[in-house]
Scaffold this active site. Structure first.
Site, PDB file in Angstrom:
ATOM      1  N   ASP A  26      42.872  11.794   4.924  1.00  0.00           N
ATOM      2  CA  ASP A  26      41.889  12.426   4.028  1.00  0.00           C
ATOM      3  C   ASP A  26      40.709  11.545   3.780  1.00  0.00           C
ATOM      4  OD1 ASP A  26      41.012  14.400   2.114  1.00  0.00           O
ATOM      5  OD2 ASP A  26      42.237  13.515   0.635  1.00  0.00           O
ATOM      6  N   HIS A  43      34.451  15.042   9.856  1.00  0.00           N
ATOM      7  CA  HIS A  43      35.692  15.642  10.755  1.00  0.00           C
ATOM      8  C   HIS A  43      35.513  15.134  12.264  1.00  0.00           C
ATOM      9  CE1 HIS A  43      36.916  17.849   7.497  1.00  0.00           C
ATOM     10  NE2 HIS A  43      36.147  18.686   7.740  1.00  0.00           N
ATOM     11  N   LEU A 137      55.675   7.235  22.825  1.00  0.00           N
ATOM     12  CA  LEU A 137      55.214   7.702  21.504  1.00  0.00           C
ATOM     13  C   LEU A 137      55.316   9.088  21.399  1.00  0.00           C
ATOM     14  CD1 LEU A 137      53.703   7.123  18.577  1.00  0.00           C
ATOM     15  CD2 LEU A 137      51.616   7.287  19.927  1.00  0.00           C
TER      16      LEU A 137
HETATM   17  C1  IPE Z   1      45.479  17.195   2.979  1.00  0.00           C
HETATM   18  O1  IPE Z   1      44.044  17.081   2.518  1.00  0.00           O
HETATM   19  C2  IPE Z   1      45.259  18.061   4.226  1.00  0.00           C
HETATM   20  C3  IPE Z   1      44.920  17.465   5.338  1.00  0.00           C
HETATM   21  C4  IPE Z   1      44.501  16.058   5.196  1.00  0.00           C
HETATM   22  C5  IPE Z   1      44.989  18.259   6.288  1.00  0.00           C
HETATM   23  P1  IPE Z   1      43.164  17.909   1.347  1.00  0.00           P
HETATM   24  O2  IPE Z   1      41.961  17.331   1.133  1.00  0.00           O
HETATM   25  O3  IPE Z   1      43.110  19.342   1.923  1.00  0.00           O
HETATM   26  O4  IPE Z   1      44.134  17.960   0.198  1.00  0.00           O
HETATM   27  P2  IPE Z   1      43.875  18.352  -1.351  1.00  0.00           P
HETATM   28  O5  IPE Z   1      43.339  19.510  -1.443  1.00  0.00           O
HETATM   29  O6  IPE Z   1      42.704  17.318  -1.960  1.00  0.00           O
HETATM   30  O7  IPE Z   1      45.129  18.025  -2.054  1.00  0.00           O
HETATM   31  C1  IPE Z   2      40.717  15.496   5.414  1.00  0.00           C
HETATM   32  O1  IPE Z   2      39.558  15.304   4.889  1.00  0.00           O
HETATM   33  C2  IPE Z   2      40.449  16.518   6.676  1.00  0.00           C
HETATM   34  C3  IPE Z   2      41.015  17.704   6.397  1.00  0.00           C
HETATM   35  C4  IPE Z   2      41.620  18.247   5.527  1.00  0.00           C
HETATM   36  C5  IPE Z   2      41.200  18.524   7.426  1.00  0.00           C
HETATM   37  P1  IPE Z   2      38.838  16.115   3.868  1.00  0.00           P
HETATM   38  O2  IPE Z   2      37.999  17.394   4.673  1.00  0.00           O
HETATM   39  O3  IPE Z   2      39.672  16.803   2.958  1.00  0.00           O
HETATM   40  O4  IPE Z   2      37.772  14.974   3.029  1.00  0.00           O
HETATM   41  P2  IPE Z   2      37.397  15.126   1.682  1.00  0.00           P
HETATM   42  O5  IPE Z   2      38.662  15.152   0.949  1.00  0.00           O
HETATM   43  O6  IPE Z   2      36.683  16.509   1.150  1.00  0.00           O
HETATM   44  O7  IPE Z   2      36.559  13.871   1.437  1.00  0.00           O
HETATM   45 MG    MG Z   3      40.555  16.200   1.113  1.00  0.00          MG
END
Ligand code: IPE
Ligand code: IPE
Ligand code: MG
Length: 267
Positions: A26, A43, A137
């Protein structure tokens, strides 16, 4: 039946390197925002961290790495971002699978794949088949995955397969139908990006996993950060419901009839 189907009963040796690490990657969006870049740049940069983590896990002898790439709730994001995430996934499959294969990595993808277009589904199947014989792995990518979806699909499949046992199912009956039936339950869970929640990741499998939360955003997570998480994990005593004294006397107790995984509703 999977040999890992009731691993909350197994007591892994403490102080070991985790056998299975599961990560919520995240913070990509915030990483990009801090640099006045579009979220999608985060990303793209995040894929590099994935490469680094795969290499680091191979070097450390970690057998299973599971990464949450796209949740069943992420479809709620702007269409443009969802489209780019799908493109990144396709590109990664096109470019990385050969390298993964060369390094002895088995690739598995878990989640409701029916929502992906046919081309992507086909690429996933081909990549899984190509790497099926590798055992250094196991890299699992959770895509359109939700922990509740997983438990429900397992329950539905069990109900169809063994209707005559309804009302008497045990944990070990359900476990083989869960998407990660091939892996031991995660020893160490890491979430980057500062949030301290599960966000519908592996709900069943994280029952006794050690959690590690870090403020570090996923694109900035690296080997040193992984080692900090592992060091924290190794300092913990995993008791699985027992007392410290019991574990000191017998570090690897056998499962007993009182363990939930072997108890019966009608017992
Ligand atoms: C969780 O991250 C899902 C992934 C990393 C794929 P999110 O950014 O979507 O989670 P929330 O919405 O903050 O809980
Ligand atoms: C996690 O990073 C990746 C996915 C959920 C695909 P985020 O896109 O949720 O990044 P933040 O949380 O908005 O910084
Ligand atoms: Mg996020």
């Amino acid at each position: 039946m999977s040999r890992f189907s009731s691993s909350t009963q197994d007591i892994p040796a403490s102080g070991d390197v985790p056998r299975h690490v599961a990560i919520i990657m995240d913070g990509n969006g915030r990483w990009a925002k801090k640099r006045f870049m579009p979220r999608v740049a985060g990303h793209t940069r995040g894929v590099e961290t994935v490469r680094e983590m795969v290499r680091a896990c191979l070097e450390r002898g970690i057998g299973y790495l599971t990464l949450f790439a796209f949740s069943s709730e992420n479809w709620r994001r702007p269409e443009e971002e969802v489209t780019l995430l799908m493109q990144l996934f396709v590109r990664a499959l096109q470019h990385e699978v050969v390298k993964l294969h060369r390094n002895g990595v088995r690739l598995r993808v878990i989640g409701d794949l029916t929502r992906f277009d046919d081309k992507l589904q086909q690429m996933i199947r081909v990549a899984e088949e190509k790497t099926a014989g590798n055992d250094k792995l196991t890299l699992t990518i959770a895509a359109n995955y939700g922990g509740r979806w997983d438990i429900l699909q397992a329950a539905n499949r069990l109900a169809l397969a063994e209707p005559e046992k309804a009302g008497r199912w045990q944990e070990s009956d359900l476990a083989p139908y869960l998407s990660m039936h091939y892996a031991p339950e995660p020893d160490l869970f890491i979430r980057t990006g500062g949030e301290e929640r599960i966000s519908n990741f592996l709900l069943w499998q994280l029952a006794y996993t050690e959690f590690h939360f870090t403020e570090t955003l996923w694109p900035e997570f690296n080997e040193a950060a992984l080692d900090l998480a592992i060091a924290s994990f190794r300092r913990r005593e995993r008791r699985f419901g027992r007392t410290s004294e019991q574990l000191r006397a017998d570090p690897h107790p056998a499962a007993t009839a009182a363990d939930p995984a072997s108890s019966r509703l009608d017992a």
